[in-house]
Design a protein around this motif. Structure first.
Motif, PDB file in Angstrom:
ATOM      1  N   ALA A 220      90.180  74.912   9.422  1.00  0.00           N
ATOM      2  CA  ALA A 220      90.090  73.797  10.516  1.00  0.00           C
ATOM      3  C   ALA A 220      90.281  74.731  11.922  1.00  0.00           C
ATOM      4  O   ALA A 220      89.548  74.091  12.697  1.00  0.00           O
ATOM      5  CB  ALA A 220      91.258  72.809  10.146  1.00  0.00           C
ATOM      6  N   SER A 221      91.104  75.873  11.570  1.00  0.00           N
ATOM      7  CA  SER A 221      91.224  76.566  12.992  1.00  0.00           C
ATOM      8  C   SER A 221      89.791  77.354  13.457  1.00  0.00           C
ATOM      9  O   SER A 221      89.825  77.370  14.608  1.00  0.00           O
ATOM     10  CB  SER A 221      92.267  77.607  12.741  1.00  0.00           C
ATOM     11  N   GLU A 222      89.044  77.448  12.594  1.00  0.00           N
ATOM     12  CA  GLU A 222      87.711  77.932  12.931  1.00  0.00           C
ATOM     13  C   GLU A 222      86.603  77.184  13.789  1.00  0.00           C
ATOM     14  O   GLU A 222      86.105  77.722  14.419  1.00  0.00           O
ATOM     15  CB  GLU A 222      86.889  78.546  11.603  1.00  0.00           C
ATOM     16  N   VAL A 223      87.062  75.738  13.810  1.00  0.00           N
ATOM     17  CA  VAL A 223      86.015  74.969  14.483  1.00  0.00           C
ATOM     18  C   VAL A 223      86.612  74.657  15.852  1.00  0.00           C
ATOM     19  O   VAL A 223      85.758  73.914  16.668  1.00  0.00           O
ATOM     20  CB  VAL A 223      85.750  73.800  13.687  1.00  0.00           C
ATOM     21  N   ASN A 224      87.696  75.127  16.047  1.00  0.00           N
ATOM     22  CA  ASN A 224      88.333  74.813  17.387  1.00  0.00           C
ATOM     23  C   ASN A 224      87.786  75.938  18.503  1.00  0.00           C
ATOM     24  O   ASN A 224      87.700  77.174  18.150  1.00  0.00           O
ATOM     25  CB  ASN A 224      89.742  74.822  17.555  1.00  0.00           C
TER      26      ASN A 224
END
Length: 224
Positions: A220-224
């Motif tokens: 999830a953190s990679e798409v921010n």
């Protein structure tokens, strides 16, 4: 009598052809309501400390742009931990040992991450396909490798959790079925080994729920 080694994992308990084994997934909800109105105990304090520690860790991984997102992943951790732990009890169906359950958890989350990333941060998602410092001739291969690794993420998450749950349960089942033909000395040794394996499975249940939640948070953190 089992005709297949994996028959111990089959959902066969039913009433009027309605499978009841999958209802064990909701058993973890039994342990949650009393936290709201009972006098705090050591277990509730321990669970509060675990939730606070996970919130701090997930908040760092998600960044300042999504401070409340850790609640989703703490809930995911709790669901998997309850199912893994309760599956160690006799006659309780372990739903997390089936891909039907683990894929249901990983695939919708991965799809939502991808849709959000590609619609909201398209340039960032394209840039993520080529690591920094990659030589020009290797860029097409890196794009292909990153794309394949991204696509198989929900499958690896699901298979990792299900395989770890199945492996320990199979070993416990195999050792338990040999007790009828052993002497008293070997039965005592078998009992001690079963207790040690049960302790190991308890640790695996906690570790795998933590790994699943952390990896999902990292995705999830990679798409921010």
């Amino acid at each position: 009598m089992m005709t297949n080694l994996f028959s111990s994992f089959d959902p066969i308990s039913s009433i009027m052809h309605l499978s009841l084994n999958w209802m064990s997934t909701l058993l973890g909800l039994i342990f949650l309501p009393y936290l709201f109105w009972f006098i705090p105990s050591r277990w509730s304090m321990l669970w509060s400390l675990i939730s606070a520690a996970l919130h701090k860790e997930f908040k760092v991984l998600l960044g300042l742009n999504n401070p409340g997102g850790s609640v989703v992943f703490i809930s995911l951790f709790s669901l998997i931990l309850f199912n893994n732990s309760l599956g160690l009890l006799p006659y309780v169906f372990t739903s997390t040992s089936h891909l039907a359950m683990t894929l249901t958890l990983s695939l919708p989350l991965w799809i939502s991450f991808m849709l959000f990333g590609w619609f909201k941060h398209t340039q960032h998602m394209f840039a993520h396909l080529v690591p920094t410092g990659t030589p020009g001739p290797l860029m097409p291969f890196m794009v292909l490798i990153e794309t394949v690794s991204n696509i198989i993420r929900p499958g690896t998450l699901a298979v990792r959790l299900a395989a770890n749950m199945i492996a320990g349960h199979l070993l416990l089942t195999l050792l338990g079925n040999t007790g009828n033909s052993l002497s008293m000395l070997l039965i005592s040794i078998l009992l001690m080994s079963q207790i040690l394996l049960l302790l190991l499975e308890s640790a695996v249940a906690m570790i795998q729920s933590y790994v699943f939640a952390v990896l999902t948070t990292l995705y999830a953190s990679e798409v921010n």
